[in-house]
Design an enzyme around this catalytic site. Structure first.
Site, PDB file in Angstrom:
ATOM      1  N   LEU A  45       0.835  -1.202   0.000  1.00  0.00           N
ATOM      2  CA  LEU A  45       0.000   0.000   0.000  1.00  0.00           C
ATOM      3  C   LEU A  45       0.872   1.255   0.000  1.00  0.00           C
ATOM      4  CD1 LEU A  45      -2.650  -1.150   2.653  1.00  0.00           C
ATOM      5  CD2 LEU A  45      -2.683  -1.475   0.176  1.00  0.00           C
ATOM      6  N   LYS A  69      15.309   0.914   4.376  1.00  0.00           N
ATOM      7  CA  LYS A  69      14.696   1.356   3.113  1.00  0.00           C
ATOM      8  C   LYS A  69      14.731   2.881   2.997  1.00  0.00           C
ATOM      9  CE  LYS A  69      11.916   1.645  -0.482  1.00  0.00           C
ATOM     10  NZ  LYS A  69      12.419   1.456  -1.826  1.00  0.00           N
ATOM     11  N   LYS A 122       7.098  11.400   0.228  1.00  0.00           N
ATOM     12  CA  LYS A 122       6.706  10.719   1.480  1.00  0.00           C
ATOM     13  C   LYS A 122       7.927  10.079   2.139  1.00  0.00           C
ATOM     14  CE  LYS A 122       5.864   6.567   1.010  1.00  0.00           C
ATOM     15  NZ  LYS A 122       5.624   5.154   0.813  1.00  0.00           N
TER      16      LYS A 122
END
Ligand code: NAD
Length: 296
Positions: A65, A171, A246
């Site tokens: 998502l 990440k 983001k």
């Protein structure tokens, strides 16, 4: 063969689910976008009416998502998916989200007796399609060993970087470097072009020199330099500018949490915010080059 529920069939989730189907798994899918579900069904998946329906009887639940709020909403929100996952099933979230969010959902899963990994990926849409993604995993070793055959159907590298949430921290470190490198590669190509250089020749030279990177070789930001790069198809597909924005915001939050300095990461975050404001939030993040080369 495993019974797998796959939630979120976007740019990444779609091809990842396709590779699980190709590997012979029984894949039940759900996405809020009907056309994404139809596409997966065309490849051999079974459509479910909801995430909860997809997870009924699943041995493995995978989610892909956009952001923290979607992952928390799915697992913990109204009609919480965690309450519908069979006991003993393995839960793997591959989305890139805040480390604290990953830990919160994994803790709630553990409270229900479910083992969960954060396993964000690197490799882009091309890696997702080719089944060559890198999985960056946080969680315990035993859970990872159970997940490994499933991850191997979608990727070729699996890195275990620590406990719950550690996959997300690693990440974010990777994507902060990528965001800075993409922006400066665009600047370098724009500088060369302003001097009359051919950006394709400049890119070829950089790709075998010390300026070499994923941005020069795979996702070159200059249109026409690489046939398969988003830049050459109007910056469509690929890794959205607002997803990079983001991730850089998450990196900034993560830095503040431990008092780390990330001056270039913060600068890059502002560049992608400006690119978004210029109307390119939904385009590939390599469109950030347009801030310095608006005519390209
Ligand atoms: P995307 O926006 O293309 O896909 C997300 C999908 O999730 C959409 O199809 C959306 O409809 C679906 N969705 C949202 N909420 C849902 C819900 N509650 N139930 C079911 N479906 C829901 O995003 P993407 O590019 O596939 O990226 C997914 C994640 O992977 C992001 O966290 C991103 O940062 C990360 N990522 C992306 C890339 C890339 O190159 N695109 C590379 C590495 C990591």
């Amino acid at each position: 063969m495993s019974r797998i529920a796959f939630i979120g069939l976007g740019h990444m989730g779609g091809p990842m689910a396709a590779n699980l189907i190709k590997a012979g798994h029984d894949v039940r899918v759900f996405d809020l976008v009907a056309s994404a579900v139809e596409q997966a069904v065309g490849l051999g998946a079974t459509a479910a009416d909801s995430a909860n329906a997809a997870a009924a009887n699943a041995e493995v639940v995978i989610s892909m998502l956009p952001a923290s709020r979607h992952v928390e909403g799915l697992y913990l929100g109204d009609g919480a998916l965690l309450a519908h996952i069979p006991a003993g099933a393995l839960v793997i979230d591959c989305s890139t989200i805040a480390p604290a969010s990953a830990q919160k959902v994994a803790k709630a899963a553990a409270d229900r007796g479910l083992a969960m990994l954060d396993a964000p990926v690197s490799g882009g849409t091309a890696g997702a399609a080719a089944g060559t993604l890198t999985f960056i995993v946080g969680g315990d070793t035993q859970t990872l060993e159970k997940a490994r055959p499933i991850l191997s159907a979608m990727g070729k590298n699996v890195f275990h970087v620590g406990g719950s949430g550690a996959g997300q921290v690693a990440k974010l470190c990777n994507n902060m470097a990528l965001g800075v490198i993409m922006a400066v590669t665009g600047e370098a190509l724009a500088l060369g072009a302003a001097h009359g250089l051919d950006p394709a020749v400049l890119s070829q030279m950089m790709a075998v020199s010390t300026g070499r990177s994923w941005a020069t070789e795979v996702c070159n930001p200059w249109p026409g330099v690489l046939e398969n790069a988003p830049a050459t198809r109007g910056y469509s597909g690929g890794f959205g500018n607002d997803l990079m924005l983001k991730d850089l915001g998450l990196a900034a939050e993560a830095a503040m949490g431990v008092g780390a300095s990330i001056p270039l990461g913060e600068l890059a975050r502002n560049l992608y915010a400006l690119n978004s404001k210029a109307g390119r939030g939904g385009l590939d993040f390599s469109s950030v080059v347009k801030l310095v080369a608006p005519d390209q």
